[in-house]
Scaffold this active site. Sequence first.
Site, PDB file in Angstrom:
ATOM      1  N   MET A 157       0.849  -1.200   0.000  1.00  0.00           N
ATOM      2  CA  MET A 157       0.000   0.000   0.000  1.00  0.00           C
ATOM      3  C   MET A 157       0.885   1.251   0.000  1.00  0.00           C
ATOM      4  O   MET A 157       0.744   2.147   0.828  1.00  0.00           O
ATOM      5  CB  MET A 157      -0.921  -0.060   1.221  1.00  0.00           C
ATOM      6  CG  MET A 157      -2.075   0.900   1.190  1.00  0.00           C
ATOM      7  SD  MET A 157      -3.275   0.518  -0.080  1.00  0.00           S
ATOM      8  CE  MET A 157      -4.722   1.287   0.686  1.00  0.00           C
ATOM      9  N   GLY A 158       1.805   1.290  -0.980  1.00  0.00           N
ATOM     10  CA  GLY A 158       2.592   2.517  -1.193  1.00  0.00           C
ATOM     11  C   GLY A 158       1.777   3.476  -2.045  1.00  0.00           C
ATOM     12  O   GLY A 158       0.550   3.403  -2.090  1.00  0.00           O
ATOM     13  N   ARG A 159       2.502   4.344  -2.770  1.00  0.00           N
ATOM     14  CA  ARG A 159       1.803   5.373  -3.555  1.00  0.00           C
ATOM     15  C   ARG A 159       0.846   4.735  -4.572  1.00  0.00           C
ATOM     16  O   ARG A 159      -0.288   5.176  -4.728  1.00  0.00           O
ATOM     17  CB  ARG A 159       2.809   6.210  -4.343  1.00  0.00           C
ATOM     18  CG  ARG A 159       3.845   6.904  -3.515  1.00  0.00           C
ATOM     19  CD  ARG A 159       4.827   7.582  -4.459  1.00  0.00           C
ATOM     20  NE  ARG A 159       5.978   8.103  -3.788  1.00  0.00           N
ATOM     21  CZ  ARG A 159       7.089   7.418  -3.534  1.00  0.00           C
ATOM     22  NH1 ARG A 159       7.182   6.139  -3.889  1.00  0.00           N
ATOM     23  NH2 ARG A 159       8.108   7.975  -2.928  1.00  0.00           N
ATOM     24  N   ILE A 160       1.326   3.690  -5.285  1.00  0.00           N
ATOM     25  CA  ILE A 160       0.487   3.113  -6.348  1.00  0.00           C
ATOM     26  C   ILE A 160      -0.669   2.325  -5.732  1.00  0.00           C
ATOM     27  O   ILE A 160      -1.818   2.441  -6.181  1.00  0.00           O
ATOM     28  CB  ILE A 160       1.333   2.253  -7.317  1.00  0.00           C
ATOM     29  CG1 ILE A 160       2.380   3.137  -8.007  1.00  0.00           C
ATOM     30  CG2 ILE A 160       0.443   1.575  -8.355  1.00  0.00           C
ATOM     31  CD1 ILE A 160       3.391   2.392  -8.868  1.00  0.00           C
TER      32      ILE A 160
ATOM     33  N   ARG B  63       3.734  -4.045   5.078  1.00  0.00           N
ATOM     34  CA  ARG B  63       4.633  -4.307   6.209  1.00  0.00           C
ATOM     35  C   ARG B  63       4.072  -3.716   7.494  1.00  0.00           C
ATOM     36  O   ARG B  63       4.183  -4.270   8.563  1.00  0.00           O
ATOM     37  CB  ARG B  63       6.012  -3.702   5.940  1.00  0.00           C
ATOM     38  CG  ARG B  63       6.972  -4.675   5.302  1.00  0.00           C
ATOM     39  CD  ARG B  63       8.226  -3.964   4.918  1.00  0.00           C
ATOM     40  NE  ARG B  63       7.889  -2.781   4.119  1.00  0.00           N
ATOM     41  CZ  ARG B  63       8.753  -1.879   3.705  1.00  0.00           C
ATOM     42  NH1 ARG B  63      10.020  -1.980   4.025  1.00  0.00           N
ATOM     43  NH2 ARG B  63       8.393  -0.855   2.958  1.00  0.00           N
TER      44      ARG B  63
ATOM     45  N   ARG C 238       5.878  -6.373 -10.499  1.00  0.00           N
ATOM     46  CA  ARG C 238       7.071  -7.048 -11.022  1.00  0.00           C
ATOM     47  C   ARG C 238       6.781  -8.534 -11.203  1.00  0.00           C
ATOM     48  O   ARG C 238       6.161  -9.170 -10.342  1.00  0.00           O
ATOM     49  CB  ARG C 238       8.253  -6.890 -10.065  1.00  0.00           C
ATOM     50  CG  ARG C 238       8.960  -5.535 -10.158  1.00  0.00           C
ATOM     51  CD  ARG C 238       9.631  -5.322 -11.520  1.00  0.00           C
ATOM     52  NE  ARG C 238      10.341  -4.064 -11.634  1.00  0.00           N
ATOM     53  CZ  ARG C 238       9.831  -2.930 -12.129  1.00  0.00           C
ATOM     54  NH1 ARG C 238       8.577  -2.900 -12.547  1.00  0.00           N
ATOM     55  NH2 ARG C 238      10.569  -1.841 -12.226  1.00  0.00           N
TER      56      ARG C 238
ATOM     57  N   GLU D 121      10.991 -11.134 -19.261  1.00  0.00           N
ATOM     58  CA  GLU D 121      10.621 -10.072 -20.213  1.00  0.00           C
ATOM     59  C   GLU D 121      11.794  -9.820 -21.159  1.00  0.00           C
ATOM     60  O   GLU D 121      12.945  -9.834 -20.714  1.00  0.00           O
ATOM     61  CB  GLU D 121      10.289  -8.779 -19.452  1.00  0.00           C
ATOM     62  CG  GLU D 121       9.073  -8.957 -18.553  1.00  0.00           C
ATOM     63  CD  GLU D 121       8.733  -7.694 -17.763  1.00  0.00           C
ATOM     64  OE1 GLU D 121       9.339  -6.632 -18.033  1.00  0.00           O
ATOM     65  OE2 GLU D 121       7.875  -7.764 -16.883  1.00  0.00           O
TER      66      GLU D 121
ATOM     67  N   HIS E 139       4.442  -4.720 -20.084  1.00  0.00           N
ATOM     68  CA  HIS E 139       5.122  -3.871 -19.082  1.00  0.00           C
ATOM     69  C   HIS E 139       4.958  -2.401 -19.489  1.00  0.00           C
ATOM     70  O   HIS E 139       5.941  -1.702 -19.772  1.00  0.00           O
ATOM     71  CB  HIS E 139       6.601  -4.251 -18.940  1.00  0.00           C
ATOM     72  CG  HIS E 139       7.202  -3.732 -17.660  1.00  0.00           C
ATOM     73  ND1 HIS E 139       8.174  -4.397 -16.954  1.00  0.00           N
ATOM     74  CD2 HIS E 139       6.970  -2.595 -16.947  1.00  0.00           C
ATOM     75  CE1 HIS E 139       8.511  -3.702 -15.878  1.00  0.00           C
ATOM     76  NE2 HIS E 139       7.781  -2.592 -15.853  1.00  0.00           N
TER      77      HIS E 139
END
Length: 324
Positions: free
Chosen positions: A159-162, A182, A242, A271, A289
Amino acid sequence: MSDTKPRILRSVRLLNAAEKRIETDFIAPPPPTTPLDTAAILKLAHEFQPVAILVTHHSPLKGADVAALPESVKLVATVSVGLDHLDVPALLARGIAVSNTPDVLTDCNADLTMMLIIAACRRAAEYYTLMKKGWGHTLGMDEMLGHRVTGKTLGIIGMGRIGQAVARRARGFEMNVLYHNRRRLDPTHEQGATYYESLEDMLPKCNILSLHLPAAPSGGPIITARTLALLPRGSVLVNAARGALVDETALIDALRSGHLFSAGLDVYQNEPNPDPRILALPNVFMTPHAGSATVETRTAMCMLALDNVTALVAGKPLPTPVTA
Ligand code: DGY
């Protein structure tokens, strides 16, 4: 061209606005016609003696590559938010600063995530294939049905910025949003989502699971046969973070058995040549990507990378340094 301008290398041709800025403010080799691999970057770096190198996730600079960089290099500016292609501790230990491009790509990555969620739930890949073949027969009432997105329970890992931007968008679809991180966020950043300290407790509640965490440098995948088995039958997995986060064999098994209804994927272990078994599955909606691939965002990323170079040579703090 004045020799007082900073000398830089870039591993790929940048967006036009950034290329114009390079012409004006920097000394650089001509833009590469195809992305340079690590060996080509190292060779050119020794010939050209740049102060900064701009790279993307296509050109890894890991332990031995870092040791091989010429002394002239004082900054590696990655045109990405992700850092898994760089050995950051080794770069910092050599006295080479590192910068990335956070924030400017948050909205586009979150938009693409919503596209993957809707496309995977609503069978976009199969509909598109059918239409390309000419359609040709009236669909029965119960034929090729997808799953409603509105009102579903979305689990977010990371649950970071994105992750937060995805949670905000999901609220527009009246989704019940859960998240595992975390640590719990301050409630003002939770976007109304419910925190689960334990991933194992969250997974059985998710209709849709979306990944928004970096790939751990040494950690294995977080999505494995064990974690997939904890999702309810018929759920949907989305990954715009990722490829290394997912055990693709376990994913393929879950998609083949129907344990997962479908998946929406922007990133892959291998990739740009994803596992052919994934490519063959009808119930996977795939993009190459492309989370940040808009004119606006890619321009902002290139400009931010150059802002970091400009700050470095002016002896000012980097706008977006990577510190560890
Ligand atoms: C990022 O910025 O990390 C995107 O995935 C592109 O590499």
